[in-house]
Write an enzyme that holds these catalytic residues in place. Structure first.
Site, mmCIF file in Angstrom:
data_model
loop_
_atom_site.group_PDB
_atom_site.id
_atom_site.type_symbol
_atom_site.label_atom_id
_atom_site.label_comp_id
_atom_site.label_asym_id
_atom_site.label_seq_id
_atom_site.Cartn_x
_atom_site.Cartn_y
_atom_site.Cartn_z
ATOM 1 N N ASP A 124 0.191 -15.038 -12.064
ATOM 2 C CA ASP A 124 1.206 -15.684 -11.220
ATOM 3 C C ASP A 124 1.778 -16.891 -11.962
ATOM 4 O O ASP A 124 1.121 -17.462 -12.840
ATOM 5 C CB ASP A 124 0.573 -16.192 -9.919
ATOM 6 C CG ASP A 124 0.260 -15.073 -8.930
ATOM 7 O OD1 ASP A 124 0.739 -13.943 -9.120
ATOM 8 O OD2 ASP A 124 -0.479 -15.349 -7.967
ATOM 9 N N ARG A 159 7.174 -9.926 -13.300
ATOM 10 C CA ARG A 159 7.533 -9.937 -11.867
ATOM 11 C C ARG A 159 8.567 -11.051 -11.708
ATOM 12 O O ARG A 159 8.295 -12.190 -12.083
ATOM 13 C CB ARG A 159 6.317 -10.258 -10.999
ATOM 14 C CG ARG A 159 6.718 -10.537 -9.531
ATOM 15 C CD ARG A 159 5.659 -11.305 -8.759
ATOM 16 N NE ARG A 159 4.433 -10.592 -8.635
ATOM 17 C CZ ARG A 159 3.237 -11.202 -8.553
ATOM 18 N NH1 ARG A 159 3.139 -12.514 -8.595
ATOM 19 N NH2 ARG A 159 2.151 -10.484 -8.441
HETATM 20 P P1 FDA Z 1 14.383 -16.161 0.546
HETATM 21 O O1 FDA Z 1 13.394 -17.256 0.588
HETATM 22 O O2 FDA Z 1 15.803 -16.465 0.244
HETATM 23 O O3 FDA Z 1 14.275 -15.365 1.885
HETATM 24 C C1 FDA Z 1 15.108 -14.252 2.193
HETATM 25 C C2 FDA Z 1 14.675 -13.673 3.532
HETATM 26 O O4 FDA Z 1 13.369 -13.126 3.394
HETATM 27 C C3 FDA Z 1 14.533 -14.712 4.640
HETATM 28 O O5 FDA Z 1 15.753 -14.929 5.283
HETATM 29 C C4 FDA Z 1 13.514 -14.039 5.529
HETATM 30 O O6 FDA Z 1 14.100 -13.021 6.313
HETATM 31 C C5 FDA Z 1 12.595 -13.379 4.539
HETATM 32 N N1 FDA Z 1 11.455 -14.258 4.157
HETATM 33 C C6 FDA Z 1 11.279 -14.879 2.980
HETATM 34 N N2 FDA Z 1 10.115 -15.564 2.977
HETATM 35 C C7 FDA Z 1 9.573 -15.367 4.173
HETATM 36 C C8 FDA Z 1 8.369 -15.801 4.768
HETATM 37 N N3 FDA Z 1 7.506 -16.600 4.139
HETATM 38 N N4 FDA Z 1 8.118 -15.399 6.035
HETATM 39 C C9 FDA Z 1 8.989 -14.587 6.696
HETATM 40 N N5 FDA Z 1 10.134 -14.138 6.171
HETATM 41 C C10 FDA Z 1 10.423 -14.526 4.930
HETATM 42 N N6 FDA Z 1 6.536 -17.681 -6.332
HETATM 43 C C11 FDA Z 1 6.145 -18.375 -7.415
HETATM 44 O O7 FDA Z 1 6.617 -19.500 -7.632
HETATM 45 N N7 FDA Z 1 5.207 -17.851 -8.281
HETATM 46 C C12 FDA Z 1 4.690 -16.598 -8.101
HETATM 47 O O8 FDA Z 1 3.866 -16.155 -8.912
HETATM 48 C C13 FDA Z 1 5.120 -15.852 -6.965
HETATM 49 N N8 FDA Z 1 4.641 -14.602 -6.723
HETATM 50 C C14 FDA Z 1 5.211 -13.843 -5.718
HETATM 51 C C15 FDA Z 1 4.831 -12.515 -5.543
HETATM 52 C C16 FDA Z 1 5.460 -11.721 -4.609
HETATM 53 C C17 FDA Z 1 5.074 -10.278 -4.479
HETATM 54 C C18 FDA Z 1 6.484 -12.279 -3.789
HETATM 55 C C19 FDA Z 1 7.216 -11.436 -2.783
HETATM 56 C C20 FDA Z 1 6.819 -13.595 -3.910
HETATM 57 C C21 FDA Z 1 6.180 -14.394 -4.848
HETATM 58 N N9 FDA Z 1 6.502 -15.740 -4.981
HETATM 59 C C22 FDA Z 1 6.049 -16.435 -6.075
HETATM 60 C C23 FDA Z 1 7.273 -16.440 -3.910
HETATM 61 C C24 FDA Z 1 8.756 -16.453 -4.207
HETATM 62 O O9 FDA Z 1 9.030 -17.312 -5.273
HETATM 63 C C25 FDA Z 1 9.565 -16.904 -2.979
HETATM 64 O O10 FDA Z 1 9.176 -18.202 -2.626
HETATM 65 C C26 FDA Z 1 9.422 -16.001 -1.770
HETATM 66 O O11 FDA Z 1 9.359 -14.662 -2.116
HETATM 67 C C27 FDA Z 1 10.612 -16.191 -0.825
HETATM 68 O O12 FDA Z 1 11.796 -15.831 -1.461
HETATM 69 P P2 FDA Z 1 12.633 -14.505 -1.127
HETATM 70 O O13 FDA Z 1 13.030 -13.896 -2.409
HETATM 71 O O14 FDA Z 1 11.866 -13.617 -0.238
HETATM 72 O O15 FDA Z 1 13.983 -15.017 -0.500
#
Ligand code: FDA
Length: 308
Positions: A132, A185
């Protein structure tokens, strides 16, 4: 909303609150939406259930920023156990770990040694370790360590890393990693970063996420696109369709407990999906980062809590 995001990220470092939450049954109950449970057995049960729904898993034994070698060794032991159990139970699962959990803050050599041993173990069982990405203070050292592990023949292709679209440097990192054949990733990034290193505006992060996803899709290596954002997912699907990129060439990755409807829909549409399943007693910082991403989760959790 940015104020709430900063507040939750600041709270994620609050030690007294962390101690209180991790030791209260109320805290454990609230966190169960995003955490598979406290024990390895809980995580394996969830992994089996997720596999039955047609999705792969990555298991995360929660923990970060350890302050003693004993804690680092304990964390590594848990991952060795996980790799054996995944093989024994023939789960469709790999593991995700953090270098500060392997002692990066105490000794980079200690963390690197733990990580290559895990990658070699993973390779010997046909598995894979994802490192990560944490805050920008450790981006370079994390990439250096991943590259050195990939260079070890006994660990080759059993290690991958995470790149965050909010960092300005990420395009250059992705171009280099793709050329080296290292699995990436891509995520948006979950830490609080200054404007000197990261895009402050969400629209810029989103635009960069799409740009970087396309670079990954074009590379010959298998990568993960980690997001719950439907606009990002639509852009990735459209790019893949336009460029005749097989859906089996990449996977979408999402967090346990987040947008389960979207996870199921993507599987039905024929895409590969991997669910990130965290477990363990040290769930507090991870949980607070999930609240930071979507402060509305507080209302959602409270509503479910009072309903149950
Ligand atoms: P965004 O935050 O713009 O959200 C888009 C939509 O997704 C929201 O409107 C909502 O509908 C939904 N959503 C997002 N987060 C949600 C939540 N917590 N609860 C409910 N709904 C939610 N970061 C990092 O810095 N280092 C890492 O190693 C990782 N590893 C990682 C693995 C995996 C498999 C995922 C999915 C994410 C990570 N992350 C991470 C976290 C990543 O950086 C980010 O903070 C989250 O995925 C939220 O961003 P989104 O891309 O989902 O979009």
């Amino acid at each position: 909303m940015p104020v709430l995001r900063s507040t939750f990220i600041a709270l994620s470092h609050n030690r007294p609150l962390r101690h209180f939450c991790e030791h209260s049954s109320l805290g454990v109950r609230l966190s169960s939406r995003f955490i598979a449970g406290l024990q390895i057995a809980d995580a394996l049960k969830v992994a089996e259930a997720v596999n039955r729904q047609g999705m792969a898993v990555t298991l995360d034994s929660l923990g970060e920023s350890v302050t003693s070698e004993t804690e680092a060794h304990r964390a590594a032991d848990t991952y060795h156990q996980l790799l054996d159990l995944i093989a024994e139970r023939k789960l469709n699962a790999n593991v995700s770990l953090k270098l500060t959990q392997m002692g990066l803050g105490i000794s980079p050599l200690l963390a690197e040694t733990m990580a290559w041993k895990l990658a070699e173990h993973a390779r010997s069982t046909g598995n894979f370790v994802r490192i990560d990405m944490e805050d920008s203070k450790v981006t370079q050292i994390t990439l250096d360590i991943v590259r050195r592990i990939q260079a070890r023949p006994e660990a080759r292709d059993a290690v991958g890393v995470v790149i965050q679209a909010y960092l300005y440097r990420s395009q250059a990192d992705i171009e280099q990693l793709a050329a080296e054949g290292i699995r990436v990733r891509l995520c948006k990034g979950a830490y609080k970063e200054p404007a000197e290193v990261a895009f402050p505006r969400k629209s810029d992060v989103d635009a960069n996420f799409v740009r970087l996803s396309c670079l990954l899709l074009d590379s010959s290596t298998f990568h993960g696109i980690a997001t719950h954002d439907e606009a990002m997912i639509a852009a990735v699907k459209a790019y893949a369709a336009e460029h005749a990129i097989d859906p089996g060439h990449f996977e979408f990755q999402m967090l346990y407990g987040v947008r389960r409807d979207l996870q199921r829909r993507l599987v039905q549409e024929g895409y590969k999906v991997r669910v990130y399943v965290p477990f363990g007693t040290e769930w507090y910082p991870y949980f607070m980062r999930r609240l930071a991403e979507r402060p509305a989760n507080v209302i959602f959790l409270a509503r479910n809590f009072f309903r149950s």
